[in-house]
Enzyme design. Structure first.
Site, PDB file in Angstrom:
ATOM      1  N   GLU A 163       0.835  -1.197   0.000  1.00 22.73           N
ATOM      2  CA  GLU A 163       0.000   0.000   0.000  1.00 22.73           C
ATOM      3  C   GLU A 163       0.870   1.248   0.000  1.00 22.73           C
ATOM      4  OE1 GLU A 163      -4.083  -1.271   2.361  1.00 22.73           O
ATOM      5  OE2 GLU A 163      -2.287  -0.805   3.526  1.00 22.73           O
ATOM      6  N   GLU A 164       1.914   1.243   0.809  1.00 24.58           N
ATOM      7  CA  GLU A 164       2.820   2.388   0.874  1.00 24.58           C
ATOM      8  C   GLU A 164       3.447   2.649  -0.492  1.00 24.58           C
ATOM      9  OE1 GLU A 164       6.702   3.872   3.511  1.00 24.58           O
ATOM     10  OE2 GLU A 164       5.864   1.876   3.809  1.00 24.58           O
TER      11      GLU A 164
END
Length: 496
Positions: free
Chosen positions: A166-167
């Site tokens: 996600e990052e």
């Protein structure tokens, strides 16, 4: 004769008054829906990284473009102290650390809007490591953060630990949003348009505890276990993204120090090829227990109480060789679609923006102006040979704890980009080191906020009952003229 003129004038006045009243009634009756301009909405996001926390305030118009808001950065604020994971032994301080920046955020958000402002905290690799090491401590830290945020007049949506993927994916969104790869505003058409031949950039992020690579592979060949899918501005995007925990800058330095100590037979005096000559650093063996990245059992090293002094040798080639040992390249065998540790990656494709620690380290050595790979290597090798006395006198304003680590950091970046991700002499020129686009910071946070606007329902343009401006203006003008003519006719009648 006089009576006839009087009757005629009276008739004219009656007609004019009747027309005036009719125009007034029509202007009042002819009411249609009038569209008001969109309202401005705000969002607040905390980036809780491994070494520090930052707050960002974003704003966008409520009439969104294809379900994705047009977001701009209004405020950034650096939280004092270390990352929230450092408060594992005193969780309430994690929440208290956020107050100063939250107070600043409320000063730029209108009071009337604050209760509707969504606020989020996203924690990255530092908290991912803490969760691995002590999940209850991680939960307590997040609970204290939530407790503090709930005391503010905003719509706090929760504190969560982002996955590495996600990052990486949100960083990719941020870059391409800021560089207008998704959409461009056309002054001629007065609308946002999708670029015909959009240049989609890849993202390279290097934090304190993890590093991420995200890009659109060439063609459709991709291992979907390593993919992220997004719809932005009405278009679908499929990207490759992977995060490497324990390969962030700070954790790399800890792992490097541990390996040097393990391989040394010098007892409490250990040579460190990446540190400047004549620079010494004393560390506690017990410090390796503080991170899962270095806390694995190792029969070669007793993690008991005791100190070791790392002695700088300033040897660039030995530094590079020591850093390469931190990667398990042999796990890939002869596979070309593999980085290290057996991790799949399609060949790098297109242009990339390298930010965070990639940028800061290269910026310090003035290597962010598009220098060739050969020039970069030469500059790093030269820097690594400089003594501690030379560096200290040349950079008196640089943090003395950070200055001796640039040799290791930049050699690590070269190893990661060239040996792991497989950039080469040619594709190196497709990497651009930068931290800002315009006035906005590059990082995962804007992409996170941008994606979250999909969860906020698009507001219909506010409609109220009102007069059509052109009709109202015409009616007022006609009424004024007829009244003026009526008054003139009345005066004429009086003096006849």
């Amino acid at each position: 004769m006089f009576t006839s003129k009087k009757h005629f004038t009276t008739a004219i006045i009656g007609v004019l008054i009747t027309l005036s009243i009719t125009a007034l009634v029509l202007s009042l009756v002819k009411i249609e829906d009038v569209t008001l301009p969109p309202t401005v909405k705000y969002g607040v996001v905390f980036d809780a990284g491994s070494s520090h926390t930052s707050l960002f305030v974003y704003e966008w118009d409520s009439d969104k473009e294809n379900n994705t808001g047009v977001v701009s950065q209004t405020l950034s604020c650096d939280v004092q102290g270390q990352g929230i994971s450092s408060y594992a032994n005193d969780p309430p301080k994690a929440g208290d650390s956020l107050r100063e920046c939250m107070d600043k955020a409320l000063k730029v958000i209108p009071a009337a809007k604050q209760k509707d402002v969504p606020a989020y905290l996203g924690a990255t690799a530092g908290m991912r490591l803490l969760r691995e090491q002590n999940s209850s401590a991680a939960d307590q830290v997040l609970a204290e953060v939530a407790k503090t945020m709930q005391q503010y007049p905003v719509a706090f949506k929760g504190a969560q630990i982002l996955t590495g993927e996600e990052e990486g994916a949100y960083g990719w969104i941020t870059i391409n949003y800021l560089l207008e790869s998704f959409t461009k505003y056309s002054p001629k058409a007065h609308m946002w348009l999708h670029p015909e031949a959009a240049n989609i950039f890849g993202a390279l992020d290097l934090g304190g505890a993890s590093t991420q690579i995200s890009f659109m592979p060439k063609g459709s060949v991709i291992n979907w276990n390593e993919a992220s899918k997004f719809m932005l501005y009405g278009y679908n995007y499929n990207i490759y993204t992977h995060s490497y925990l324990c390969y962030g800058q700070n954790e790399m330095l800890k792992r490097l120090a541990k390996e040097l100590i393990v391989e040394s037979s010098s007892g409490t005096q250990v040579d460190h090829p990446c540190y400047p000559k004549d620079y010494n650093e004393t560390i506690s063996l017990s410090s390796f227990r503080t991170s899962p990245c270095t806390n694995q059992s190792d029969s070669r090293l007793s993690l008991g109480v005791g100190n070791v002094t790392l002695q700088g040798r300033g040897n660039a080639s030995e530094c590079l060789a020591a850093i390469r040992k931190l990667f398990n390249f042999s796990a890939c065998g002869q596979r070309q679609d593999c980085t290290f540790d057996g991790i799949y990656q399609p060949p790098v494709n297109g242009q990339f923006i390298a930010f965070s620690a990639f940028y800061y380290n290269f910026k310090f050595l003035n290597l962010t102006e598009g220098q060739s790979l050969a020039a970069v290597r030469e500059a790093i090798e030269h820097f690594c040979t400089r003594s501690w006395e030379d560096l200290s006198s040349s950079y008196p304003k640089e943090n003395p704890e950070r200055l001796p680590k640039y040799c290791a950091n930049t050699n690590y970046i070269l190893t990661l980009l060239l040996d792991a991700y497989k950039f080469n002499e040619t594709s190196w020129n497709n990497i651009f080191f930068q931290m800002k686009v315009g006035s906005a910071d590059v990082g995962w946070v804007l992409g996170y906020m941008l994606n979250l606007t999909n969860m906020i329902p698009a507001e219909a343009l506010t409609q109220v009952k009102g007069h059509i401006p052109s009709l109202w203006a015409t009616a007022v003008t006609f009424i004024s003229l007829t009244l003026a003519l009526g008054l003139a006719a009345l005066l004429l009648l009086l003096f006849m």
